[in-house]
Design an enzyme around this catalytic site. Structure first.
Site, PDB file in Angstrom:
ATOM      1  N   ASP A 125      16.906   7.779  18.615  1.00 22.61           N
ATOM      2  CA  ASP A 125      18.211   8.336  18.993  1.00 22.61           C
ATOM      3  C   ASP A 125      18.090   8.727  20.449  1.00 22.61           C
ATOM      4  O   ASP A 125      17.784   9.867  20.772  1.00 22.61           O
ATOM      5  CB  ASP A 125      18.535   9.598  18.169  1.00 22.61           C
ATOM      6  CG  ASP A 125      18.994   9.257  16.754  1.00 22.61           C
ATOM      7  OD1 ASP A 125      19.093   8.057  16.433  1.00 22.61           O
ATOM      8  OD2 ASP A 125      19.259  10.187  15.988  1.00 22.61           O
ATOM      9  N   VAL A 129      -6.945   3.057   1.130  1.00 23.16           N
ATOM     10  CA  VAL A 129      -6.388   2.529  -0.107  1.00 23.16           C
ATOM     11  C   VAL A 129      -7.411   1.542  -0.658  1.00 23.16           C
ATOM     12  O   VAL A 129      -7.499   0.412  -0.210  1.00 23.16           O
ATOM     13  CB  VAL A 129      -5.029   1.856   0.137  1.00 23.16           C
ATOM     14  CG1 VAL A 129      -4.346   1.533  -1.182  1.00 23.16           C
ATOM     15  CG2 VAL A 129      -4.121   2.755   0.966  1.00 23.16           C
ATOM     16  N   TYR A 169      -9.967  -0.634   1.743  1.00 22.14           N
ATOM     17  CA  TYR A 169      -9.537  -0.695   3.130  1.00 22.14           C
ATOM     18  C   TYR A 169      -9.207   0.671   3.693  1.00 22.14           C
ATOM     19  O   TYR A 169      -8.616   1.494   3.006  1.00 22.14           O
ATOM     20  CB  TYR A 169      -8.278  -1.563   3.212  1.00 22.14           C
ATOM     21  CG  TYR A 169      -8.472  -2.744   4.110  1.00 22.14           C
ATOM     22  CD1 TYR A 169      -9.019  -3.917   3.619  1.00 22.14           C
ATOM     23  CD2 TYR A 169      -8.131  -2.659   5.448  1.00 22.14           C
ATOM     24  CE1 TYR A 169      -9.224  -4.993   4.463  1.00 22.14           C
ATOM     25  CE2 TYR A 169      -8.332  -3.742   6.288  1.00 22.14           C
ATOM     26  CZ  TYR A 169      -8.880  -4.904   5.789  1.00 22.14           C
ATOM     27  OH  TYR A 169      -9.086  -5.961   6.618  1.00 22.14           O
ATOM     28  N   ASP A 170      -9.538   0.905   4.966  1.00 16.68           N
ATOM     29  CA  ASP A 170      -9.171   2.147   5.646  1.00 16.68           C
ATOM     30  C   ASP A 170      -8.222   1.810   6.798  1.00 16.68           C
ATOM     31  O   ASP A 170      -8.517   0.910   7.589  1.00 16.68           O
ATOM     32  CB  ASP A 170     -10.404   2.837   6.234  1.00 16.68           C
ATOM     33  CG  ASP A 170     -11.411   3.243   5.161  1.00 16.68           C
ATOM     34  OD1 ASP A 170     -11.897   2.342   4.448  1.00 16.68           O
ATOM     35  OD2 ASP A 170     -11.704   4.440   5.051  1.00 16.68           O
ATOM     36  N   TYR A 171      -7.119   2.542   6.863  1.00 13.22           N
ATOM     37  CA  TYR A 171      -6.161   2.348   7.951  1.00 13.22           C
ATOM     38  C   TYR A 171      -6.124   3.603   8.811  1.00 13.22           C
ATOM     39  O   TYR A 171      -5.868   4.696   8.297  1.00 13.22           O
ATOM     40  CB  TYR A 171      -4.762   2.087   7.392  1.00 13.22           C
ATOM     41  CG  TYR A 171      -4.665   0.809   6.597  1.00 13.22           C
ATOM     42  CD1 TYR A 171      -4.515  -0.421   7.241  1.00 13.22           C
ATOM     43  CD2 TYR A 171      -4.724   0.818   5.206  1.00 13.22           C
ATOM     44  CE1 TYR A 171      -4.435  -1.605   6.514  1.00 13.22           C
ATOM     45  CE2 TYR A 171      -4.644  -0.365   4.471  1.00 13.22           C
ATOM     46  CZ  TYR A 171      -4.497  -1.565   5.129  1.00 13.22           C
ATOM     47  OH  TYR A 171      -4.412  -2.732   4.412  1.00 13.22           O
ATOM     48  N   GLN A 197      -0.938   9.659  -0.634  1.00 16.19           N
ATOM     49  CA  GLN A 197      -1.787   9.947  -1.793  1.00 16.19           C
ATOM     50  C   GLN A 197      -3.243   9.550  -1.514  1.00 16.19           C
ATOM     51  O   GLN A 197      -4.174  10.204  -1.967  1.00 16.19           O
ATOM     52  CB  GLN A 197      -1.275   9.190  -3.026  1.00 16.19           C
ATOM     53  CG  GLN A 197      -2.162   9.392  -4.255  1.00 16.19           C
ATOM     54  CD  GLN A 197      -1.514   8.916  -5.561  1.00 16.19           C
ATOM     55  OE1 GLN A 197      -1.403   9.666  -6.502  1.00 16.19           O
ATOM     56  NE2 GLN A 197      -1.092   7.662  -5.605  1.00 16.19           N
ATOM     57  N   GLU A 239       3.443   1.067  -3.566  1.00 19.65           N
ATOM     58  CA  GLU A 239       2.780   1.023  -4.866  1.00 19.65           C
ATOM     59  C   GLU A 239       1.719   2.122  -5.001  1.00 19.65           C
ATOM     60  O   GLU A 239       1.550   2.701  -6.067  1.00 19.65           O
ATOM     61  CB  GLU A 239       2.137  -0.351  -5.081  1.00 19.65           C
ATOM     62  CG  GLU A 239       3.172  -1.474  -5.218  1.00 19.65           C
ATOM     63  CD  GLU A 239       2.567  -2.872  -5.338  1.00 19.65           C
ATOM     64  OE1 GLU A 239       3.263  -3.762  -5.852  1.00 19.65           O
ATOM     65  OE2 GLU A 239       1.420  -3.093  -4.899  1.00 19.65           O
ATOM     66  N   PHE A 240       0.988   2.388  -3.916  1.00 15.60           N
ATOM     67  CA  PHE A 240      -0.137   3.332  -4.011  1.00 15.60           C
ATOM     68  C   PHE A 240       0.069   4.628  -3.232  1.00 15.60           C
ATOM     69  O   PHE A 240      -0.427   5.667  -3.639  1.00 15.60           O
ATOM     70  CB  PHE A 240      -1.432   2.650  -3.553  1.00 15.60           C
ATOM     71  CG  PHE A 240      -1.860   1.557  -4.484  1.00 15.60           C
ATOM     72  CD1 PHE A 240      -2.595   1.863  -5.621  1.00 15.60           C
ATOM     73  CD2 PHE A 240      -1.503   0.236  -4.264  1.00 15.60           C
ATOM     74  CE1 PHE A 240      -2.973   0.859  -6.504  1.00 15.60           C
ATOM     75  CE2 PHE A 240      -1.873  -0.775  -5.144  1.00 15.60           C
ATOM     76  CZ  PHE A 240      -2.607  -0.460  -6.268  1.00 15.60           C
ATOM     77  N   ASP A 287       0.801  -1.221   0.000  1.00 14.66           N
ATOM     78  CA  ASP A 287       0.000   0.000   0.000  1.00 14.66           C
ATOM     79  C   ASP A 287       0.839   1.279   0.000  1.00 14.66           C
ATOM     80  O   ASP A 287       0.433   2.270  -0.591  1.00 14.66           O
ATOM     81  CB  ASP A 287      -0.946   0.005   1.204  1.00 14.66           C
ATOM     82  CG  ASP A 287      -2.095  -0.977   1.031  1.00 14.66           C
ATOM     83  OD1 ASP A 287      -2.778  -0.906  -0.002  1.00 14.66           O
ATOM     84  OD2 ASP A 287      -2.309  -1.814   1.909  1.00 14.66           O
ATOM     85  N   HIS A 333      -2.129  -8.533   6.899  1.00 14.04           N
ATOM     86  CA  HIS A 333      -1.678  -7.139   6.803  1.00 14.04           C
ATOM     87  C   HIS A 333      -0.408  -7.024   7.631  1.00 14.04           C
ATOM     88  O   HIS A 333      -0.415  -7.398   8.803  1.00 14.04           O
ATOM     89  CB  HIS A 333      -2.705  -6.167   7.388  1.00 14.04           C
ATOM     90  CG  HIS A 333      -4.076  -6.307   6.797  1.00 14.04           C
ATOM     91  ND1 HIS A 333      -4.509  -5.545   5.752  1.00 14.04           N
ATOM     92  CD2 HIS A 333      -5.102  -7.128   7.125  1.00 14.04           C
ATOM     93  CE1 HIS A 333      -5.754  -5.885   5.455  1.00 14.04           C
ATOM     94  NE2 HIS A 333      -6.135  -6.851   6.268  1.00 14.04           N
TER      95      HIS A 333
HETATM   96 CU   LIG Z   1      -7.995  -7.498   6.566  1.00 10.57          CU
END
Ligand SMILES: [Cu+2]
Ligand SMILES: *[C@@H]1O[C@H](CO)[C@@H](O)[C@H](O)[C@H]1NC(C)=O
Ligand SMILES: *[C@@H]1O[C@H](CO)[C@@H](O)[C@H](O)[C@H]1NC(C)=O
Ligand SMILES: *[C@@H]1O[C@H](CO)[C@@H](O)[C@H](O)[C@H]1NC(C)=O
Ligand SMILES: *[C@@H]1O[C@H](CO)[C@@H](O)[C@H](O)[C@H]1NC(C)=O
Length: 636
Positions: free
Chosen positions: A470, A401, A404-406, A324, A319-320, A316, A461
């Protein structure tokens, strides 16, 4: 713990709030994201060298080319003085021109190209949303596809398509291709795939290059799959309680309680936290903790090996682009009433800035939890009770994406912890079948039958975080203690000592600064406390998607800091061959003891869909905690 800690912290945050409200203008920070006017400059500079009319110029990635760490750290140290030299401001750009991939660095102050080289290795740059839209539209005018739609007795005007990356399965020569999947309209169209059709589009030619129509199964019905509130019986919102807003944002620099950090937006990584420091009252100064943290990759393989599904192994971020596909956050729903919002910008395919309103929200969160407490009843004649509530500051972004929503949260706590969480929600990846009952199924369907003709396909996933800790300076070590009857503590000397698959053995993992001791002689450090979701990849090592995401076999990696080792699955992920991944870099087995090191941690989910995930999936969360250890009582 000293009961005075919290009071001092509150005083300090008040002080911070007062001083910063007096500084009227926000100053620029060298880690700030590329601004809209900078995007325009970049576009002009590059279009002058590659006129779009003759080169088919497209901007695939435009981001900040960061100054070196030493430059940033010395900039911070002199930032209190009035005379401040801003470090050079540069941008790293990937374009396609004449079917070639170029890596370009632009100097934004000089307004010139510093370097431009053609990339000839494996893999292609991130996809733009514009080229995906063009490919999706193209399919709707492709005669064989129109025939397939008619054959299924569907209306072409009700068909929507979306783009999928093709992966890499050992082919020697590959073109810049994508596969297009089409669905039949309704609000929740992901439940209605037009199964059995495979369409390949070549992005350089913008042509359909392969077409097959192999399987006829019913289109699952739309009834009962609309998840909008206006369609649901429960329509009352539950409002939370909140304290007032009491943190300060100056440009992209955030300060709250005993923390300060910088927040930035990148089209690929999405939300980036930098320069997180915690205030030490004894020393009356801020101490560095996390130089930089972000999601480096989010690998989602579906577990169905059939012709129409095997290639669906999506990266995700690479590639996407998590940035974005960041969603505009909705006040009072995505974020509480006391949230402050920030906008984000990225370069569209033509180089023009694209705005995402409310891309981040920042808010103070109090959920009724206890930071620490004690009741003392053993002192004759007295009852002593001390409680501190757990309040934290959350920085949030949501990336959607496709289906799916993250939900991506960084949560700073007064106790010194950083809790990092990712929530999975949205719509499942669904496959149409001929079945309406489990009893009819005599083959492996690689998923769960959720409704008539609808299978929720098994998927994993893997959310891989880049964590450049640091602690009190950049020379750190990684210590792994296995808790057996006798405790075995080992400081990892090289990369192979630090590669860890979490499992049965209880272990304690700490990034320490061996050069800084507490009064008691302990090393100062930060613990990594793994959270609930600890899946690791089930794909076999020689499976092509696994070769491309080989690093998902372990949860923890430690590498020596190297500015170009940022993306766990490589810089060019579309059709990559796994030759530029975290696993490959780490196989050099470099020394990591008392060095500037980067910790990589993967939150892994095995997602076996169930009825409750349909038609929309309630948030499933995972994460980890970075928790301070021996940060207090420093000698020097
Ligand atoms: Cu899933
Ligand atoms: C940044 O660091 C690299 C490697 O350490 C060095 O080659 C380069 O000159 C440095 N750049 C600046 C601007 O300091
Ligand atoms: C430019 O793109 C078009 C399709 O969009 C393609 O037909 C043509 O070959 C491309 N030209 C070059 C020089 O890449
Ligand atoms: C940090 O590490 C470098 C190289 O490993 C070494 O030269 C330097 O002396 C170290 N600094 C401290 C404070 O240990
Ligand atoms: C940094 O990483 C890249 C990619 O792994 C490698 O080619 C390069 O040699 C590394 N640089 C140093 C100084 O180790």
């Amino acid at each position: 713990m000293a009961p005075s800690l919290s009071a001092l912290v509150i005083l300090f945050s008040l002080f911070f709030f007062l001083t910063s409200t007096h500084s009227a203008h926000s100053h620029e920070h060298p880690l700030d994201p590329i601004t809209p006017s900078e995007f325009f400059h970049i576009q002009t500079i590059i279009s002058n060298s590659y006129p779009s009319s003759t080169h088919n110029l497209t901007f695939q990635y435009v981001g900040l080319e960061e100054p070196n760490k030493s430059t940033i750290l010395s900039w911070i140290h002199c930032s209190s003085s009035t005379a401040k030299n801003n470090p050079p401001r540069k941008s790293f750009i990937i374009i396609r021109a004449n079917k070639e991939t170029h890596e370009i660095i632009v100097d934004l102050l000089q307004r010139s190209i510093i370097s431009d080289k053609v990339y000839t290795g494996h893999g292609y740059p991130p996809l733009t949303s514009e080229e995906q839209t063009a490919a999706n539209q193209l399919v709707l005018t492709y005669p064989p596809f129109i025939r397939s739609v008619k054959k299924r007795k569907l209306k072409l005007s009700e068909v929507v398509c979306s783009s999928f990356t093709v992966g890499w399965f050992g082919e020697e020569y590959v073109k810049r291709n994508i596969k297009i999947l089409c669905f039949y309209l309704d609000v929740n169209f992901y439940v209605r795939p037009i199964e059995g059709v495979t369409i390949v589009v070549n992005l350089d030619e913008m042509k359909v290059t392969e077409y097959t129509d192999r399987i006829m199964v019913p289109i699952p019905k739309a009834e009962g799959t609309d998840y909008r509130k206006s369609k649901s019986k429960q329509s009352k919102d539950v409002m939370g309680i909140h304290d007032g807003r009491c943190f300060d944002i100056d440009g992209h620099s955030v300060s709250w309680a005993n923390w300060k950090f910088h927040i930035s937006f990148d089209v690929r990584a999405g939300l980036i936290i930098s320069l997180a420091s915690i205030y030490d009252q004894e020393k009356d100064k801020f101490r560095h903790v996390l130089y930089k943290g972000f999601i480096s990759e989010l690998f989602t393989p579906y577990m169905d090996p059939t012709e129409e599904w095997y290639y669906r192994t999506i990266f995700d971020a690479g590639e996407f682009g998590l940035g974005q596909y960041a969603s505009q956050l909705e006040p009072l729903k995505d974020c509480p009433a006391n949230a402050v919002f920030m906008d984000g910008y990225y370069a569209g395919q033509d180089g023009n800035p694209v705005e995402i309103k409310n891309v981040f929200c920042i808010f103070e969160k109090y959920a009724g939890d206890i930071m620490w407490r004690h009741t003392e009843t053993s002192i004759p004649g007295k009852v002593i009770r001390e409680v501190r509530k757990e309040v934290s500051l959350v920085a949030r972004m949501v990336s959607t994406v496709g289906n799916y929503d993250y939900i991506i949260d960084w949560k700073f706590q007064e106790s010194g912890s950083i809790k990092v969480e990712v929530g999975l929600t949205g719509i499942l990846g669904m496959k149409a079948t001929e079945y309406t009952h489990k009893g009819q199924i005599k083959e492996d369907i690689f998923g769960t039958l959720l409704s008539d003709y609808t299978v929720g396909v098994y998927q994993d996933h893997f959310v891989t975080y880049y964590l450049d800790l640091d602690v009190d300076g950049d020379n750190n070590s990684f210590v792994k203690s296995t808790l057996k009857t006798k405790r075995v503590t080992e400081t990892a000397k090289t990369e192979s000592d630090a590669k860890i698959k979490l499992g049965a053995d209880p272990i304690e993992l700490v990034v320490v600064n061996p050069n800084k001791k507490t009064k008691m002689g302990n090393d100062v450090g930060y613990r990594l406390i793994p959270g609930r979701q600890q899946a690791s990849s089930l794909l076999s090592d020689d499976d092509y998607p696994q070769i491309r995401a080989a690093y998902t076999k372990y949860h923890v990696w430690v590498t020596p800091y190297n500015k170009s080792e940022k993306w766990a699955s490589g810089l060019y992920v579309d059709q990559s061959r796994g030759d530029d991944t975290l696993a490959v870099w780490s196989s050099r087995n470099r020394e990591i003891q008392n060095k500037d090191i980067v910790l990589w941690y993967t939150v892994g989910f095995h997602h076996v869909p169930c009825q409750e995930d349909f038609p929309v999936m309630p948030t499933l969360s995972g994460g980890f905690e970075l928790r301070l250890k021996e940060i207090r009582s420093l000698t020097t």
